[in-house]
Scaffold this active site. Structure first.
Site, PDB file in Angstrom:
ATOM      1  N   ASP A 116       0.811  -1.208   0.000  1.00  0.00           N
ATOM      2  CA  ASP A 116       0.000   0.000   0.000  1.00  0.00           C
ATOM      3  C   ASP A 116       0.845   1.258   0.000  1.00  0.00           C
ATOM      4  O   ASP A 116       2.039   1.221  -0.238  1.00  0.00           O
ATOM      5  CB  ASP A 116      -1.060  -0.016   1.107  1.00  0.00           C
ATOM      6  CG  ASP A 116      -0.522  -0.513   2.422  1.00  0.00           C
ATOM      7  OD1 ASP A 116      -1.278  -1.105   3.190  1.00  0.00           O
ATOM      8  OD2 ASP A 116       0.682  -0.301   2.662  1.00  0.00           O
TER       9      ASP A 116
ATOM     10  N   LYS B  15      -4.204   3.604  -1.000  1.00  0.00           N
ATOM     11  CA  LYS B  15      -5.032   4.753  -1.326  1.00  0.00           C
ATOM     12  C   LYS B  15      -4.152   5.802  -2.003  1.00  0.00           C
ATOM     13  O   LYS B  15      -3.175   6.240  -1.438  1.00  0.00           O
ATOM     14  CB  LYS B  15      -5.595   5.337  -0.035  1.00  0.00           C
ATOM     15  CG  LYS B  15      -6.955   5.907  -0.199  1.00  0.00           C
ATOM     16  CD  LYS B  15      -7.529   6.473   1.090  1.00  0.00           C
ATOM     17  CE  LYS B  15      -6.937   5.969   2.374  1.00  0.00           C
ATOM     18  NZ  LYS B  15      -7.692   6.319   3.561  1.00  0.00           N
TER      19      LYS B  15
ATOM     20  N   GLY C 168       3.378  -0.540   5.679  1.00  0.00           N
ATOM     21  CA  GLY C 168       4.252   0.450   6.306  1.00  0.00           C
ATOM     22  C   GLY C 168       4.389   0.175   7.797  1.00  0.00           C
ATOM     23  O   GLY C 168       3.457  -0.303   8.431  1.00  0.00           O
TER      24      GLY C 168
ATOM     25  N   ASP D  95       4.882  -1.393  11.219  1.00  0.00           N
ATOM     26  CA  ASP D  95       4.638  -2.764  11.676  1.00  0.00           C
ATOM     27  C   ASP D  95       3.235  -3.176  11.236  1.00  0.00           C
ATOM     28  O   ASP D  95       2.300  -2.380  11.337  1.00  0.00           O
ATOM     29  CB  ASP D  95       4.741  -2.825  13.203  1.00  0.00           C
ATOM     30  CG  ASP D  95       4.530  -4.239  13.699  1.00  0.00           C
ATOM     31  OD1 ASP D  95       5.521  -4.970  13.824  1.00  0.00           O
ATOM     32  OD2 ASP D  95       3.355  -4.629  13.948  1.00  0.00           O
TER      33      ASP D  95
ATOM     34  N   THR E 171       7.933   0.375  13.703  1.00  0.00           N
ATOM     35  CA  THR E 171       6.731   1.192  13.610  1.00  0.00           C
ATOM     36  C   THR E 171       7.087   2.680  13.646  1.00  0.00           C
ATOM     37  O   THR E 171       8.143   3.068  14.145  1.00  0.00           O
ATOM     38  CB  THR E 171       5.751   0.801  14.731  1.00  0.00           C
ATOM     39  OG1 THR E 171       4.509   1.447  14.472  1.00  0.00           O
ATOM     40  CG2 THR E 171       6.247   1.217  16.107  1.00  0.00           C
TER      41      THR E 171
ATOM     42  N   MET F 267      -1.539   9.817  13.338  1.00  0.00           N
ATOM     43  CA  MET F 267      -2.541  10.842  13.081  1.00  0.00           C
ATOM     44  C   MET F 267      -3.761  10.360  12.319  1.00  0.00           C
ATOM     45  O   MET F 267      -4.875  10.733  12.659  1.00  0.00           O
ATOM     46  CB  MET F 267      -1.915  12.022  12.347  1.00  0.00           C
ATOM     47  CG  MET F 267      -0.938  12.777  13.211  1.00  0.00           C
ATOM     48  SD  MET F 267      -1.685  13.376  14.735  1.00  0.00           S
ATOM     49  CE  MET F 267      -2.631  14.748  14.065  1.00  0.00           C
TER      50      MET F 267
ATOM     51  N   GLY G 239       9.132  10.445   9.333  1.00  0.00           N
ATOM     52  CA  GLY G 239      10.220   9.984  10.206  1.00  0.00           C
ATOM     53  C   GLY G 239      10.908   8.758   9.638  1.00  0.00           C
ATOM     54  O   GLY G 239      10.263   7.879   9.083  1.00  0.00           O
TER      55      GLY G 239
END
Ligand code: SAH
Length: 439
Positions: free
Chosen positions: A226, A248, A279, A281, A309, A361, A390
């Protein structure tokens, strides 16, 4: 070829190490690991060589090393004087030990450093449990001979088993299942069994992948990925692997979760090795749990490979300790789902726990987060950081109180994924001492 590589059977044989120091000890250990009875001595005496199968010298007086080399040569005993190729009748290779599988690397004495470098690469590429695979295959050797008298047929079956799910099950410590795959393949001559790997791709930088993830990417037949998975990571896939994008892309809709689950099941049933790449974990806000449930319900074998993560990648990149003995004894990962436009978080217990908060977020806005936490009693001076992308080349960070972040965030982000870290520990670590620079 400057030297002929051979493997010496030293079990129960005598071996001599002349010299002292850490190198001599390491050589003695190595010889013992191969089953030799080792004598270690500081001074050389000819009678010590009697009946020895091999001799090594290092960290002894020059005269002793010379005497050892001469005596060994005269009596035809293989001898290595460390870092003195002119005195050696054999050289020690760099070794990758996956008992019973062993890789020996030599450079003909020309570039031992290069040989060690190559060893490091092989160490990384060959999982520690590789040798277990050989041991399990050995358990089936007799049955295999009986059922498949034809050598070529046996080879083909073994290649399929070693290249397929049996290997990965062994590497994941699931040996009973691996035996089951072996047994079934023998019994039914079954077609290759498909398997799905839910793999964490980490925050984006390819070198933050686990070695297992990297290997699986290189072996997968199909990769289902993804949006958060970057090209650097996808580049590690086999050239001819099929790639299926299910994420998406801003305007478009992503594939509904039920369709992704059905896709994974179908691909595995076709006998393919599927890497479902996510992306960070797969089991942290990645809906990996739902996919695992669907696979289990469909009877499809799967394994989960953890990834770094986002919270860990962001904290590390900004040198922020997520826990700190003095100020933060817990860390909480939360995701802000809004319900009816309101943040669906238990702010009161979050504030009470005084854990460091890592807020994934999703669709949360910083003002909602701030208002909720302040209303629940969070000290307005609590340090926080907003980190974008990050753990990637594009990483940026804003440090300040939540009020400051809310004021500065609009117009600051460049559209990458962002994470908010909140808590007393955010003010600790390298930034506190002024080492790390904020964007
Ligand atoms: N499974 C992922 C999280 C998926 S939810 C993981 O373990 O990291 C997606 C959210 O994760 C994003 O909205 C963002 O808040 C956060 N995120 C993912 N990658 C990030 C990154 N490189 N930098 C900052 N936040 C990131």
């Amino acid at each position: 070829m400057r030297h002929l590589p051979i493997f010496l059977d030293l079990s129960g044989r005598l071996a001599l190490v002349v010299g002292q120091g850490s190198v001599a000890e390491r050589k003695a250990d190595l010889l013992r690991r191969a089953g030799a009875q080792v004598t270690v001595t500081e001074r050389f005496a000819p009678e010590l060589l009697a009946d020895c199968a091999v001799a090594i010298g290092t960290g002894a007086a020059e005269s002793d090393l010379q005497a050892l080399a001469n005596a060994a040569r005269a009596s035809g005993i293989p001898c290595n004087i460390v870092d003195r190729p002119e005195l050696c009748t054999f050289i020690m290779p760099a070794i990758v030990d996956r008992n019973p599988l062993t890789v020996a690397i030599g450079s003909g004495g020309a570039a031992p450093v290069l040989a060690r470098l190559l060893r490091a690469r092989i160490e990384a590429a060959v999982p520690p449990a590789f040798g277990r695979l050989a041991a399990i295959a050995a358990e089936f050797r007799d049955e295999m001979r009986r059922r498949l008298p034809d050598l070529q047929a046996r080879r083909r079956l073994l290649e399929r088993l070693f290249g397929g799910s049996a290997s990965e099950l062994v590497f994941a410590g699931r040996e009973a299942e691996a035996r089951d795959v072996f047994a079934r393949a023998l019994r039914d001559g079954a077609a290759a069994e498909g398997m799905v790997f839910l793999v964490g791709a980490g925050p984006g930088a390819a070198d933050l992948l686990t070695l297992r993830a990297q290997r699986l990417l290189g072996e997968a037949d199909v990769i289902v990925h993804d949006r958060l998975v970057g090209d650097d990571v996808l580049d590690l896939a086999r050239r001819d692997a099929e790639r299926i994008y299910v994420g998406k892309a801003r305007a478009n809709h992503c594939l509904p979760q039920a369709d992704i689950n059905a896709l994974l099941i179908r691909l595995a049933r076709e006998g393919r090795r599927v890497v479902r790449l996510k992306g960070g974990d797969p089991f942290i806000f990645g809906r990996g749990g739902e996919e695992a449930e669907a696979l289990a319900a469909a009877g499809v074998r799967f394994a989960v490979v953890p990834g770094v993560t986002a919270a860990l990648a962001c904290a590390a990149a900004e040198a922020i300790p997520l826990t700190h003995r003095d100020v933060a004894r817990a860390v909480t990962f939360v995701t802000g789902h809004t319900r009816d436009g309101r943040l669906d978080l238990d702010f009161t217990s979050l504030v009470k726990s005084s854990a460091t908060l890592a807020v994934y977020m999703g669709i949360v806005s910083p003002p909602q987060l701030r208002d909720g936490l302040f209303a629940a009693g969070l000290d307005a001076r609590t340090p926080a950081a907003l980190i974008e992308s990050g753990g990637t080349d594009e990483q940026r960070a804003l440090h300040g109180t939540l009020d400051e972040l809310v004021a500065r965030a609009p117009g600051w982000t460049r559209g990458g994924p962002t994470l908010v870290l909140i808590g007393e520990a955010i003010g600790r670590g390298a930034r506190q001492s002024g080492i790390a620079a904020a964007a």
